[in-house]
Motif scaffolding. Structure first.
Motif, short mmCIF file in Angstrom:
data_model
loop_
_atom_site.label_atom_id
_atom_site.label_comp_id
_atom_site.label_asym_id
_atom_site.label_seq_id
_atom_site.Cartn_x
_atom_site.Cartn_y
_atom_site.Cartn_z
N ASP A 196 -8.31 0.24 6.90
CA ASP A 196 -8.92 0.03 8.20
C ASP A 196 -8.97 -1.47 8.53
OD1 ASP A 196 -10.28 0.51 10.47
OD2 ASP A 196 -12.26 0.70 9.52
N SER A 197 -7.81 -2.13 8.42
CA SER A 197 -7.79 -3.58 8.65
C SER A 197 -6.36 -4.02 8.91
CB SER A 197 -8.33 -4.30 7.39
OG SER A 197 -8.04 -5.67 7.47
N ASP A 198 -6.27 -5.21 9.52
CA ASP A 198 -4.95 -5.78 9.81
C ASP A 198 -4.46 -6.67 8.68
OD1 ASP A 198 -4.04 -4.77 12.03
OD2 ASP A 198 -4.53 -6.47 13.35
N LYS A 199 -5.32 -6.85 7.68
CA LYS A 199 -5.00 -7.83 6.64
C LYS A 199 -4.06 -7.23 5.60
CE LYS A 199 -8.80 -10.96 7.21
NZ LYS A 199 -9.91 -11.68 6.60
N TYR A 200 -2.84 -7.05 5.97
CA TYR A 200 -1.79 -6.64 5.03
C TYR A 200 -0.49 -7.23 5.57
CZ TYR A 200 -0.88 -3.06 8.56
OH TYR A 200 -0.59 -2.43 9.74
N THR A 201 0.51 -7.30 4.74
CA THR A 201 1.75 -7.98 5.14
C THR A 201 2.73 -7.00 5.80
OG1 THR A 201 1.39 -9.34 3.20
CG2 THR A 201 3.50 -9.61 4.29
N ALA A 202 2.83 -5.80 5.21
CA ALA A 202 3.75 -4.81 5.79
C ALA A 202 3.28 -3.41 5.43
CB ALA A 202 5.16 -5.04 5.25
N PHE A 203 3.69 -2.45 6.24
CA PHE A 203 3.40 -1.04 5.92
C PHE A 203 4.72 -0.28 5.93
CE2 PHE A 203 3.01 3.34 7.34
CZ PHE A 203 2.15 3.86 6.38
N ILE A 204 4.86 0.66 4.98
CA ILE A 204 6.03 1.54 4.98
C ILE A 204 5.58 2.96 4.60
CG2 ILE A 204 6.67 0.66 2.66
CD1 ILE A 204 9.61 1.41 3.44
N GLY A 205 5.99 3.92 5.38
CA GLY A 205 5.62 5.30 5.09
C GLY A 205 5.98 6.21 6.27
N ALA A 206 5.81 7.51 6.04
CA ALA A 206 6.13 8.47 7.11
C ALA A 206 4.97 8.55 8.10
CB ALA A 206 6.39 9.83 6.48
N ASP A 207 5.21 9.13 9.28
CA ASP A 207 4.15 9.28 10.28
C ASP A 207 3.46 10.61 10.01
OD1 ASP A 207 2.58 9.72 12.44
OD2 ASP A 207 4.06 9.05 13.92
N ASN A 208 2.27 10.55 9.37
CA ASN A 208 1.58 11.77 8.96
C ASN A 208 1.05 12.58 10.15
OD1 ASN A 208 1.62 12.10 5.99
ND2 ASN A 208 0.84 9.99 6.07
N VAL A 209 0.73 11.94 11.28
CA VAL A 209 0.29 12.68 12.48
C VAL A 209 1.46 13.56 12.95
CG1 VAL A 209 -0.53 12.45 14.85
CG2 VAL A 209 -1.32 10.85 13.10
N GLU A 210 2.65 12.93 12.97
CA GLU A 210 3.86 13.62 13.40
C GLU A 210 4.15 14.81 12.50
OE1 GLU A 210 5.53 13.11 16.00
OE2 GLU A 210 7.42 14.16 15.64
N ILE A 211 3.98 14.55 11.15
CA ILE A 211 4.23 15.63 10.18
C ILE A 211 3.29 16.82 10.48
CG2 ILE A 211 4.09 16.28 7.73
CD1 ILE A 211 5.00 13.42 7.07
#
Ligand code: AHR
Length: 869
Positions: free
Chosen positions: A117-132
């Motif tokens: 629950d924050s913007d403090k990360y460098t990158a995100f990688i993963g599938a779109d779970n809402v879409e799934i």
């Protein structure tokens, strides 16, 4: 030396090079929220990708679905200073602060599969779970024909996929009013969680037509609990091999392939670390797997799994291979280093061999040159010495006055010393060059030794000389060389022992050899000097005289006679020199009658004649000449002392001392008017003596003449630096010595005259200081009529006699007279400057009687005190 240092540096760098660490490793921490087959697959892909990049070390940690544990593990990665973090957060809220802290610490963070629950990360990688969730919602609605009841089993409460998948699923169903989600439970992503949720639905009597589990494991768990699952469609997510198989087997109606993509995660990580551009949000696309594509998907999955296993295997083999190469490389470098050391060592050894050989050749050549020089000088000296020696014998045979005889005996002794020295050098040279003819005769060694010892009788008056051995011992040896050996050893023993010493000459037989030894309890030899003691020209430390040829000759003789020489010695405890030769020498024996006189040289008394008692008596006898100035003569050679004494005794009272130490004691006690002193002496040399004499207040005023064989300019300078007043080189002229002494004493007399006339001292600054101290002391106690000379002496650090001699020598006045003169001079000042009566002034300057004051005043100034006003 420098070369050796470089060799060491080179070797060290070689070894360091061989053991050099590989290219800098990048460390990536992987924090997994749980441990299951989906994550095992992901970790395997990450590891394979890390191998591919070569310089990456991936460190894995799993929190086992425990948020607290994951927070601690992330903290540990930060503390370890990893270069990058890959995190799959267990829950959104609980893990957010830990990820933010890592990000704030400057560590790049990649979130994969799950969010925070924050913007403090460098990158995100993963599938779109809402879409799934949405896709599965639509798919389920189709399967149910737009009508039915669904139970939902969610993953872990608070984890982002659970939330997103739920939302997507619910959103899709909104389009199907005939379909409703009748119950929902959390199964924590675990198979048993799915089973437990299903059991609760059954227990609560929930009626349903389909099951949506947020992953395949939970779907399987629920399926197994249901008593009759037939006809109930089950939907899951992940589509790993097991899940696909369940679709094929009809356990699941459909599943969604939830992509792992470890290779892509690692690729983003490497972009971040190398500063290359990268996408911050990376969405992984995938597909739904149902009865239509399940078989194909399984084959694909199996192929991928095999390839992954193969890559892992290859990586292991590569690691093994690299380790082997490293070991071989290190071994090779070590081998090269060893070869280099061997080559370097050999070069150094060869070089040092040649240098040593060259040095020893040079030493040999210089020793040879020295010996040749001494030999030719000895040859040149022998003839004139013989021409002195023979006529001297003739003159001494005549009648003459005892004093003349004494003088000639001194000459005799010293001619003998020179002759022996010359003979030693010539014999040594002959033996060394192999040209010495051995003359073996049969004789009784004990009788011969006793006879030869008798030549030292006079020298041994103050020392005990004993023979120890059998009554007789017949030998076949060179009698002349044996005699010369004993003479040299005995001379040595006498030279290094004091009065009262014990010297033993021992003869013994041992296994066909005879041993002749001379033992003394004298000064002994330093252990470090022992190995060199028989070397030619070697002079031990503290040796004031000697050529270093005597013991070298003894060794040469021993070797010539087929034997050896040995020394045992301890510093301060004496020495034993032994020569061991075969009792029967090799060679023809010449019949020869024993004739002591043919061998016994003039062993005369270079070392000690006349004991100290005699010397003291002689000095007491000169006390009759009390009025004459006293001269202290210091020399370790008694002949020189006697000779100087004979020159001076007509005009001076003579005291003598044999070394600096004795001289200092005598000078402090007797306070002579002048000292004539040698420089090279045992115990304390002349320079040290002179320095000590000039440093003591009692004796600092005594003039010193250094009389020495050292005549170089720097040696003279050294003499003057030690405080000497004059320097005369040996051989010296009698006249020069007398006039130097006369002049020095005259200048002392002039100092006195100057003082008597002016009341001022013209002496050296140290002596003038002494006189002003003396006057100050009197002035400080001016009115004290009891001021005593003893007290003044003790204040100045002198005895009564020393104070008397010193003031007399510097001013011509005794201390009492000097005190009186100081009082009267102060009185003169007071008479001129004060209103006090004469009587008052007399008391003020320490006179107890005004009339005596007036008498003394008139004697000093030629007028009465009142007249001075
Ligand atoms: O985060 C998503 C879920 O986590 C996967 O679907 C599940 O199987 C995994 O462990």
């Amino acid at each position: 030396m420098k070369k050796h240092v470089w060799l060491v540096i080179w070797l060290v760098s070689l070894l360091l090079g061989a053991c050099r660490a590989p290219e800098k490793q990048v460390v990536i921490g992987v924090s997994q929220c749980s441990e299951d087959i989906w994550r095992t697959k992901l970790n395997a892909e990450l590891q394979a990708a890390a191998h591919f990049y070569g310089n990456v070390e991936a460190r894995f940690a799993s929190a086992d679905d425990d948020s607290e544990r994951q927070i601690a593990q992330i903290g540990q990665f930060v503390a370890d200073g990893v270069d990058l973090l890959i995190v799959s957060p267990n829950q959104v809220n609980t893990i957010t602060p830990a990820v933010e802290a890592a990000f704030d610490a400057g560590i790049p963070v990649i979130l994969f599969d799950r969010k925070i629950d924050s913007d403090k990360y460098t990158a995100f990688i993963g599938a779109d779970n809402v879409e799934i969730g949405r896709i599965l919602g639509n798919y389920a609605a189709n399967v149910l024909g737009g009508k039915g009841r669904i139970v939902e089993i969610q993953g872990l409460e608070g984890s982002s996929p659970a939330i997103d998948r739920h939302n997507g699923f619910a959103e899709a169903l909104e389009a199907y009013p005939g379909i409703s989600v009748v119950a929902s439970r959390y199964g924590g992503w675990l198979q048993e969680g799915g089973a437990k949720a299903m059991q609760e639905f059954l227990d609560e009597g929930v009626a349903f037509d389909a099951v949506f589990a947020q992953n395949d494991r939970m779907a399987r768990g629920a399926y197994e609990v249901l008593p009759d699952p037939s006809g109930i469609p089950f939907f899951g997510i992940d589509a790993l091999a097991d899940g696909i198989q369940d679709v094929i087997d009809g356990v699941l109606t459909a599943t969604y392939l939830y992509p792992t993509s470890g290779d892509q995660v690692m690729e983003i990580a490497m972009h971040i670390l190398s500063g290359e551009p990268f996408e911050r949000e990376n969405k992984l696309e995938s597909i739904l797997v149902d009865g239509q594509n399940a078989r194909m998907q399984l084959i694909q999955e199996q192929v991928t799994a095999r390839q992954l296993a193969m890559v892992e295997d290859l990586n292991d083999k590569q690691d093994e291979f690299l380790a082997r190469i490293n070991t071989q490389q290190l071994t090779l470098w070590l081998l090269l280093a060893l070869i280099a050391v061997l080559i370097g060592g050999t070069v150094l050894a060869v070089r040092s061999y040649y240098i040593t050989r060259k040095l020893s050749q040079q030493l040999e050549e210089s020793t040879k040159a020295k010996l040749e020089f001494f030999t030719s000088v000895s040859h040149d000296l022998r003839t004139p010495l013989s021409l002195v020696s023979a006529p001297l014998d003739r003159v001494m045979a005549d009648e003459m006055k005892p004093a003349q005889k004494q003088t000639l005996q001194v000459v005799r002794r010293n001619v003998d010393v020179l002759l022996r020295l010359v003979n030693n050098i010539l014999d040594f040279r002959k033996i060394e060059s192999g040209a010495f003819p051995l003359t073996l005769s049969r004789f009784d060694l004990c009788t011969a030794v006793r006879e030869w010892m008798s030549g030292f009788e006079e020298a041994s008056r103050n020392k005990e000389l004993r023979f120890i051995g059998p009554d007789s011992l017949e030998v076949e040896a060179d009698m002349h060389l044996m005699e010369r050996t004993l003479f040299n050893l005995l001379s040595n023993a006498f030279k290094h022992t004091e009065d009262g010493a014990h010297i033993q000459v021992c003869v013994a037989e041992e296994g066909g050899d005879v041993i002749l030894s001379v033992k003394d309890d004298g000064s002994g030899i330093d252990a470090d000097q022992l190995p060199k003691i028989f070397e030619q020209f070697y002079q031990g430390r503290n040796e004031s005289s000697g050529t270093g040829i005597g013991l070298a000759l003894v060794r040469s003789i021993a070797q010539l006679l087929g034997g050896s020489v040995d020394v045992q010695s301890e510093k301060g405890h004496g020495s034993t020199f032994s020569i061991r030769i075969p009792r029967k020498g090799r060679g023809k024996v010449v019949e020869q009658a024993w004739d002591a006189s043919a061998f016994t040289e003039h062993y005369v008394v270079m070392y000690s004649r006349g004991d100290s008692a005699q010397q003291e008596a002689a000095e007491r006898a000169t006390e009759a000449d009390a009025d004459k100035p006293t001269v202290l003569v210091v020399d370790d050679n008694e002949d020189i002392r006697d000779f100087v004494k004979s020159i001076l005794e007509a005009d001076y009272r003579i005291l003598t001392a044999a070394d600096g130490q004795q001289a200092l004691e005598k000078a402090t006690r007797e306070l002579p008017d002048l000292v004539v002193c040698d420089v090279m002496m045992p115990v304390m040399d002349g320079l040290a003596f002179c320095k000590a004499l000039k440093e003591q207040l009692a004796t600092s005023h005594i003039p010193v003449i250094l009389l020495t064989a050292k005549s170089l300019d720097e040696q003279r300078a050294e003499g003057y630096d030690s405080g000497a007043d004059a320097y005369i080189s040996k051989p010296f002229s009698e006249k020069v010595l007398l006039s130097r002494i006369g002049n020095l004493l005259k200048s002392r007399a002039q100092l006195k005259e100057h003082y008597l006339e002016t009341g001022e001292s013209a002496a050296a600054p140290k002596e003038s200081d002494f006189l002003s101290k003396f006057r100050k002391l009197v002035r400080a106690h001016l009115s004290d009529p009891q001021l005593s000379v003893e007290w003044m002496g003790s204040e100045l650090g002198l005895s009564r006699v020393q104070l008397y001699r010193k003031t007399k020598a510097l001013t011509g006045y005794s201390p009492v007279e000097l005190v009186r003169i100081t009082r009267l001079k102060e009185a003169e000042k007071l008479l001129k400057t004060s209103e006090h009566t004469v009587a008052e002034i007399a008391y003020e300057v320490g006179f107890s009687s005004p009339s005596y004051f007036s008498k003394c005043y008139r004697e000093l100034f030629g007028s009465l005190p009142a007249e001075s006003r």
